[in-house]
Design a protein around this motif. Structure first.
Motif, PDB file in Angstrom:
ATOM      1  N   ARG A  47      -7.696 137.171  33.771  1.00 60.15           N
ATOM      2  CA  ARG A  47      -6.716 136.553  32.893  1.00 60.15           C
ATOM      3  C   ARG A  47      -6.021 135.426  33.643  1.00 60.15           C
ATOM      4  NH1 ARG A  47      -2.333 140.212  31.315  1.00 60.15           N
ATOM      5  NH2 ARG A  47      -2.611 140.971  33.434  1.00 60.15           N
ATOM      6  N   PRO A  48      -5.781 134.307  33.000  1.00 57.85           N
ATOM      7  CA  PRO A  48      -5.097 133.208  33.690  1.00 57.85           C
ATOM      8  C   PRO A  48      -3.633 133.563  33.956  1.00 57.85           C
ATOM      9  CG  PRO A  48      -5.373 132.694  31.363  1.00 57.85           C
ATOM     10  CD  PRO A  48      -6.163 133.960  31.615  1.00 57.85           C
ATOM     11  N   VAL A  49      -3.130 133.091  35.077  1.00 55.42           N
ATOM     12  CA  VAL A  49      -1.713 133.273  35.403  1.00 55.42           C
ATOM     13  C   VAL A  49      -0.922 132.226  34.632  1.00 55.42           C
ATOM     14  CG1 VAL A  49      -0.006 133.231  37.245  1.00 55.42           C
ATOM     15  CG2 VAL A  49      -2.292 134.141  37.683  1.00 55.42           C
ATOM     16  N   PRO A  50       0.165 132.599  33.959  1.00 57.09           N
ATOM     17  CA  PRO A  50       0.963 131.616  33.211  1.00 57.09           C
ATOM     18  C   PRO A  50       1.393 130.451  34.113  1.00 57.09           C
ATOM     19  CG  PRO A  50       1.668 133.841  32.675  1.00 57.09           C
ATOM     20  CD  PRO A  50       0.688 133.963  33.805  1.00 57.09           C
ATOM     21  N   ASN A  51       1.525 129.284  33.508  1.00 58.90           N
ATOM     22  CA  ASN A  51       1.817 128.072  34.266  1.00 58.90           C
ATOM     23  C   ASN A  51       3.096 128.186  35.077  1.00 58.90           C
ATOM     24  OD1 ASN A  51      -0.464 126.750  33.391  1.00 58.90           O
ATOM     25  ND2 ASN A  51       0.556 125.821  31.613  1.00 58.90           N
ATOM     26  N   HIS A  52       4.129 128.807  34.470  1.00 62.94           N
ATOM     27  CA  HIS A  52       5.398 128.857  35.187  1.00 62.94           C
ATOM     28  C   HIS A  52       5.309 129.726  36.436  1.00 62.94           C
ATOM     29  CE1 HIS A  52       5.661 132.640  32.926  1.00 62.94           C
ATOM     30  NE2 HIS A  52       6.692 132.995  33.681  1.00 62.94           N
ATOM     31  N   LEU A  53       4.336 130.636  36.503  1.00 62.49           N
ATOM     32  CA  LEU A  53       4.131 131.446  37.701  1.00 62.49           C
ATOM     33  C   LEU A  53       3.138 130.784  38.658  1.00 62.49           C
ATOM     34  CD1 LEU A  53       4.110 134.983  36.073  1.00 62.49           C
ATOM     35  CD2 LEU A  53       5.926 133.940  37.438  1.00 62.49           C
ATOM     36  N   GLN A  54       2.143 130.062  38.098  1.00 62.80           N
ATOM     37  CA  GLN A  54       1.258 129.292  38.963  1.00 62.80           C
ATOM     38  C   GLN A  54       2.067 128.314  39.806  1.00 62.80           C
ATOM     39  OE1 GLN A  54      -2.102 127.409  37.113  1.00 62.80           O
ATOM     40  NE2 GLN A  54      -2.487 129.154  35.752  1.00 62.80           N
ATOM     41  N   HIS A  55       3.127 127.764  39.218  1.00 59.74           N
ATOM     42  CA  HIS A  55       3.995 126.821  39.933  1.00 59.74           C
ATOM     43  C   HIS A  55       4.556 127.437  41.212  1.00 59.74           C
ATOM     44  CE1 HIS A  55       7.064 123.707  40.450  1.00 59.74           C
ATOM     45  NE2 HIS A  55       7.937 124.673  40.627  1.00 59.74           N
ATOM     46  N   LEU A  56       4.727 128.759  41.200  1.00 57.36           N
ATOM     47  CA  LEU A  56       5.263 129.456  42.367  1.00 57.36           C
ATOM     48  C   LEU A  56       4.174 129.987  43.284  1.00 57.36           C
ATOM     49  CD1 LEU A  56       8.112 131.518  40.665  1.00 57.36           C
ATOM     50  CD2 LEU A  56       8.311 129.365  41.896  1.00 57.36           C
ATOM     51  N   GLY A  57       2.915 129.819  42.915  1.00 59.14           N
ATOM     52  CA  GLY A  57       1.813 130.306  43.746  1.00 59.14           C
ATOM     53  C   GLY A  57       1.462 131.757  43.515  1.00 59.14           C
ATOM     54  N   VAL A  58       1.854 132.337  42.384  1.00 61.59           N
ATOM     55  CA  VAL A  58       1.568 133.742  42.079  1.00 61.59           C
ATOM     56  C   VAL A  58       0.080 133.885  41.748  1.00 61.59           C
ATOM     57  CG1 VAL A  58       2.029 135.634  40.467  1.00 61.59           C
ATOM     58  CG2 VAL A  58       3.902 134.205  41.301  1.00 61.59           C
ATOM     59  N   THR A  59      -0.580 134.870  42.370  1.00 61.30           N
ATOM     60  CA  THR A  59      -2.003 135.114  42.140  1.00 61.30           C
ATOM     61  C   THR A  59      -2.204 136.015  40.928  1.00 61.30           C
ATOM     62  OG1 THR A  59      -2.109 137.081  43.523  1.00 61.30           O
ATOM     63  CG2 THR A  59      -2.381 134.947  44.630  1.00 61.30           C
ATOM     64  N   ALA A  60      -3.492 136.132  40.519  1.00 55.22           N
ATOM     65  CA  ALA A  60      -3.810 136.962  39.363  1.00 55.22           C
ATOM     66  C   ALA A  60      -3.432 138.415  39.611  1.00 55.22           C
ATOM     67  CB  ALA A  60      -5.300 136.838  39.032  1.00 55.22           C
ATOM     68  N   ARG A  61      -3.743 138.961  40.799  1.00 57.67           N
ATOM     69  CA  ARG A  61      -3.407 140.348  41.091  1.00 57.67           C
ATOM     70  C   ARG A  61      -1.896 140.539  41.160  1.00 57.67           C
ATOM     71  NH1 ARG A  61      -5.351 144.592  39.648  1.00 57.67           N
ATOM     72  NH2 ARG A  61      -7.327 144.485  40.760  1.00 57.67           N
ATOM     73  N   GLU A  62      -1.169 139.563  41.709  1.00 53.49           N
ATOM     74  CA  GLU A  62       0.289 139.670  41.748  1.00 53.49           C
ATOM     75  C   GLU A  62       0.858 139.648  40.326  1.00 53.49           C
ATOM     76  OE1 GLU A  62       0.870 137.510  46.119  1.00 53.49           O
ATOM     77  OE2 GLU A  62       1.198 136.378  44.279  1.00 53.49           O
ATOM     78  N   TYR A  63       0.225 138.898  39.439  1.00 50.72           N
ATOM     79  CA  TYR A  63       0.692 138.870  38.048  1.00 50.72           C
ATOM     80  C   TYR A  63       0.488 140.236  37.392  1.00 50.72           C
ATOM     81  CZ  TYR A  63       1.091 137.424  33.147  1.00 50.72           C
ATOM     82  OH  TYR A  63       1.466 137.310  31.837  1.00 50.72           O
ATOM     83  N   ASP A  64      -0.637 140.899  37.702  1.00 55.06           N
ATOM     84  CA  ASP A  64      -0.858 142.253  37.196  1.00 55.06           C
ATOM     85  C   ASP A  64       0.269 143.178  37.649  1.00 55.06           C
ATOM     86  OD1 ASP A  64      -3.221 141.447  36.011  1.00 55.06           O
ATOM     87  OD2 ASP A  64      -4.479 142.112  37.694  1.00 55.06           O
TER      88      ASP A  64
END
Length: 954
Positions: free
Chosen positions: A876-893
């Motif tokens: 699943r793609p990481v939302p843009n506002h979290l990509q801005h912070l460098g959050v990975t897919a597993r961290e988003y889970d």
């Protein structure tokens, strides 16, 4: 004849104006204008300054001047002093800590309330950035440094720091330099451009059309064709020569202005114009009164930028005559008047004047000027005086002035300049003369402070021998020997330091005892080190610095075997440093406390970052370098390899400059970073470089296998290679049990999984550093494997669980590999939950990007008869506002489950991860978002438009 407009530089002017606008908008930058002499660098800068001032920018401007040994920090001092004549330092509490640093450039800023002036060049660079931020807020700043090729090493170091850190400050730094004039400046500019810290604009000569346009602008009307042709043919597109040639024609009467404003040729211009620029200047001088020529020649001997006040006494003229001559030289555009001095309009002009002097004439002028400058009422710097006496042939007085200048530079922390100056002094006098002995003692101090122990020992041993032969008293010999001993200790030369301490035991009981303690620790004799440290504490009395150092030794000695005891010792040292305001020791002890976060596997940079800030504030560059190294290790823990490499590069650069003994370890740590990043060739290069620094150092010999090749092989899933590398390291550690090795337990685990391992487990259990959390954790895993192999499944599972839940583990990626090793053994021996552990391992390896190890894990699962999960078709793609912070897919889970209120254990079960891995992900999320806790962290799940946090404002 001065050109009133800037011609032929539209592209460069546009780029500079764009950079200025970025500074106004809060985005700083550095631009280096590079070009041959006279090509128009100063003209471009002058136009930029004028434009900046019109738009309300704060402008600071200074220049370096040619000298055999440049004055430390001269261009920066000139820039700040000139600005302070019209402005006040911004009244801000944020500026207060930096006043001592800025006082190095402007003494009037020093109020004496904060102890000694700061000597850190890094801190000075930071002070300039803070000044720019405070003074230029809302309108921007421009800092101009001209003729950087003549700058001293300290100015270059500050320029480098500012260029590397100016991006978020409203400051544009513009420097001018000549290509090929200075290798050090050229290398620095090339490095800054390569890493994106500076932009270089190369100014080339004007083409024929631009030269014509410049001639027309200078004359302000129609130009006779023969004049245009002559200038175009002879100026070679160099703007300065265009002006000089026109000025020469006018001065010789070959070019005259008619009553109607037009220009006419009144004579043969070929006869009036010389073949070279130097001849042009000389002919212009020949048309002046003798006193004007005399003043010009004496001024040229003084320097490109000169103080006029010694000229009357040297030339036996009154002040009015000298000032009138200088006015004529200004009118003739040979020199330029500044606020408190004069300067030749260009370096070429001064060189042309000097070229007309015979060597005896130059020496006689230098002698007369030196005598004038040496008078008690003369306010001339010692460096100028030294150069004049040297030019006059008076070696003894020149050496004395060079020595005084070196001591002054040393007091400012300008070690490179002090070393050059004291070297000049030493070349001029006999080494066993009174001046020679004083020079050598200062040279010893410079080498010692610079961390160049071999050089300090060479100078000091020779000096001691000569002092003894001359019958010097013990009180003069003892400080030299103690300085030598500390230099040897700082360089890791334990035996030499001990030998030097032996004859002076009674001179300084506390100082010698604490140094003996450090030497014992360096020799890997922790018990003796603690005993000597206790002696030092007993003798320290009111000497807080000795007490801090003694407690530091006690803490370092305990660190390998008892982390809690080490922390208690460091805390006591920190308390003393705080109580007595010892900034250097406060930084140093913070660094030691931060190192315990590495040993204790705490997922935080807080204490290390605090230590680095304190070190820079105190000017403790060596401590800052060590902190950079430890930040590398901390970032490696989470495989944040890009930031880890940046910290390692910074440490190596600083350690190389200071010649610190930990440089070899720094290379090894960077080698591991390269290896983990998949760059084996670079890894081997750094390993070789590290070992070259100290080929016989057991820490480096063991470290190349145990701390580099072993972990890198582990990360690639090559467990046989890792086992062999750790075993090679253990051979050295057995000979030197005091050396820290926090992967002894991992070695025992590998030995147990791939063999019997009983001897290895016993060796770790009964050996040093068993209380290290990392060693204990891995040893318990090894014990679990051994119990499972004996058929004691219940005990094995309990031991495994105890290790996982009750002890802080190693780096998360290492723990993943350890879990995989246990899974292999459990699957083979029939105990535990190998399928779950394999899945957790595989998930962790994929998350860490260790694809080779992940493939090996899948193969092991298939060998064990365990179904291998299919690779996800698409995450699943990481939302843009979290990509801005460098959050990975597993961290988003993990973040989504945190927001649902699940505990770390529940998240681990849901995602088939270990609880330790979930803890790491949560720690990373807290760090990336700056959240204060799990509740605040949950607000980041939704995008800002849906009520979540606005991360773009962070």
């Amino acid at each position: 004849m001065k050109c009133p407009v800037l011609v032929g530089r539209d592209t460069e002017t546009g780029l500079l104006r764009a950079a200025t606008q970025r500074a106004v908008d809060g985005r700083g930058g550095t631009v280096v204008l590079s070009g041959e002499p006279g090509v128009g660098k100063s003209r471009a800068v002058a136009a930029l300054q004028s434009d900046a001032e019109e738009h309300g920018l704060v402008v600071l401007s200074g220049r370096a001047v040619r000298a055999s040994t440049p004055t430390p920090l001269r261009p920066l001092s000139e820039a700040l002093l000139a600005w302070l004549r019209r402005n006040e330092l911004p009244a801000s509490t944020r500026m207060d800590p930096f006043r001592p640093s800025l006082a190095r450039l402007a003494p009037q800023l020093w109020d004496g309330r904060a102890g000694e002036q700061a000597t850190s060049l890094v801190l000075l660079g930071e002070a300039l950035l803070r000044l720019a931020a405070a003074a230029g807020e809302g309108r921007g700043c421009l800092l101009v440094l001209e003729d950087l090729h003549w700058a001293d090493p300290e100015t270059l170091a500050v320029f480098e720091y500012v260029a590397d850190n100016v991006a978020d400050v409203p400051l544009l730094v513009v420097a001018t330099t000549r290509p090929g004039e200075s290798a050090a400046t050229q290398q620095l500019v090339d490095a800054l451009v390569t890493r994106g810290s500076a932009e270089r604009l190369d100014l080339t000569v004007l083409d024929a059309a631009a030269t014509d346009a410049m001639v027309a602008a200078c004359l302000g009307g129609d130009v006779p064709s023969e004049v245009r042709q002559f200038v175009t043919a002879n100026a070679e597109g160099v703007p300065l020569l265009v002006e000089e040639l026109l000025t020469g024609m006018q001065a010789a009467g070959a070019l005259v202005a008619a009553p109607d404003g037009t220009w006419q040729v009144a004579g043969p211009i070929t006869a009036a114009v010389p073949e070279t620029f130097a001849r042009t200047v000389q002919l212009r001088l020949q048309t002046q009164e003798p006193v004007v020529q005399q003043v010009a020649r004496a001024a040229a001997v003084l320097g490109s930028d000169f103080d006029w006040t010694p000229l009357p006494a040297a030339l036996e003229l009154d002040d009015a005559s000298v000032l009138q001559a200088l006015r004529t030289l200004v009118d003739q555009q040979i020199v330029a008047a500044r606020e408190q001095s004069f300067a030749f309009r260009h370096a070429l002009t001064r060189e042309a004047v000097l070229a007309a002097l015979l060597p005896p004439e130059r020496a006689e002028l230098a002698r007369r000027l030196a005598e004038a400058c040496a008078r008690p009422d003369a306010d001339v710097d010692q460096q100028t005086l030294a150069e004049l006496f040297d030019l006059a042939g008076d070696a003894e007085r020149s050496a004395g002035a060079w020595h005084t200048a070196a001591v002054d530079a040393l007091g400012k922390g300008a070690l490179a300049t002090a070393l050059e100056m004291v070297g000049r002094a030493g070349d001029l006098v006999e080494p066993d003369s009174e001046t020679g002995l004083a020079v050598r003692q200062t040279l010893l101090e410079v080498h010692a402070l610079a961390g160049d122990s071999p050089a300090a020992l060479r100078v000091g041993e020779s000096l001691v021998a000569d002092l003894e032969r001359s019958g010097a008293a013990a009180d003069r010999l003892a400080p030299v020997r103690l300085r030598l001993a500390r230099a040897a200790y700082a360089g890791g030369l334990w035996d030499e330091a001990a030998d030097l301490l032996a004859p002076i035991d009674g001179v300084d009981p506390a100082g010698t005892a604490v140094l003996r303690a450090g030497v014992a620790l360096g020799r890997l004799q922790p018990d003796q080190a603690v005993a000597e440290a206790q002696v030092a504490l007993a003798a320290a009395g009111e000497r807080a610095d000795v007490a801090c150092e003694a407690w530091e030794v006690i803490g370092r000695a305990a660190r390998g075997r008892d982390v809690l005891q080490a922390e208690e010792a460091f805390e006591e040292a920190y308390r003393i440093a705080e109580q007595h305001g010892l900034g250097h020791w406060r930084a140093r002890i913070l660094q030691q406390l931060g190192s315990l976060d590495l040993v204790g596997r705490r997922p935080t940079e807080d204490r290390l970052l605090a230590a680095r800030a304190a070190a820079l504030e105190a000017g403790s560059l060596a401590t800052a370098a060590i902190v950079d190294l430890q930040l590398n290790l901390l970032r490696i823990r989470y495989l944040d390899l890009e930031r880890a490499m940046a910290a390692a590069d910074a440490a190596i650069a600083l350690m190389t400059r200071l010649r610190l003994p930990a440089l070899g370890s720094a290379y090894l740590i960077r080698a591991m970073t390269h290896g983990l990043a998949g760059r084996p060739e670079e890894m081997e290069v750094d390993l070789a470089a590290g070992l070259r620094t100290a080929p016989d150092d057991p820490e480096l010999i063991a470290g190349k296998d145990a701390h580099v090749r072993g972990p890198v092989a582990l990360a690639r899933g090559r467990y046989d290679e890792a086992r062999a590398a750790f075993a090679a390291g253990m051979e050295v550690y057995r000979l030197h049990p005091g050396l820290a090795f926090s992967m002894r337990g991992l070695w025992a685990l590998l030995e147990t999984v791939h063999g019997d391992g009983a001897a290895a487990r016993d060796e770790v259990r009964d050996g040093p550093q068993i209380t290290s959390p990392h060693n204990w954790f891995a040893l318990r895993y090894a014990d679990a494997v051994a119990l499972g192999r004996e058929g004691r499944a219940e005990e094995a599972e309990q031991t495994f669980a105890d290790a996982t839940w009750t002890h802080p583990g190693p780096e998360p990626w290492m723990e993943v590999h350890m879990r995989g090793l246990v899974a292999r053994a459990a699957a083979a021996d029939g105990w535990g939950e190998p399928e779950l552990w394999f899945r957790q391992t595989l998930d962790g390896l994929v998350e860490a990007g260790q694809t080779e190890a992940a493939s090996a894990c899948r193969a092991a699962m298939r060998d064990a008869g365990i179904a291998v999960p299919r690779k996800a078709a698409g995450a699943r793609p990481v939302p843009n506002h979290l990509q801005h912070l460098g959050v990975t897919a597993r961290e988003y889970d993990v973040l989504e489950l945190v927001a649902q209120g699940l505990t770390n254990q529940a998240i681990a079960e849901r995602l088939f991860l270990s609880t330790r891995t979930v803890e790491t992900h949560v720690a990373r999320l807290l760090q990336r978002t700056g959240s204060g806790g799990r509740g605040q962290l949950a607000t980041y799940v939704a995008p800002p438009s849906a009520g979540g946090r606005d991360v773009t404002a962070i």
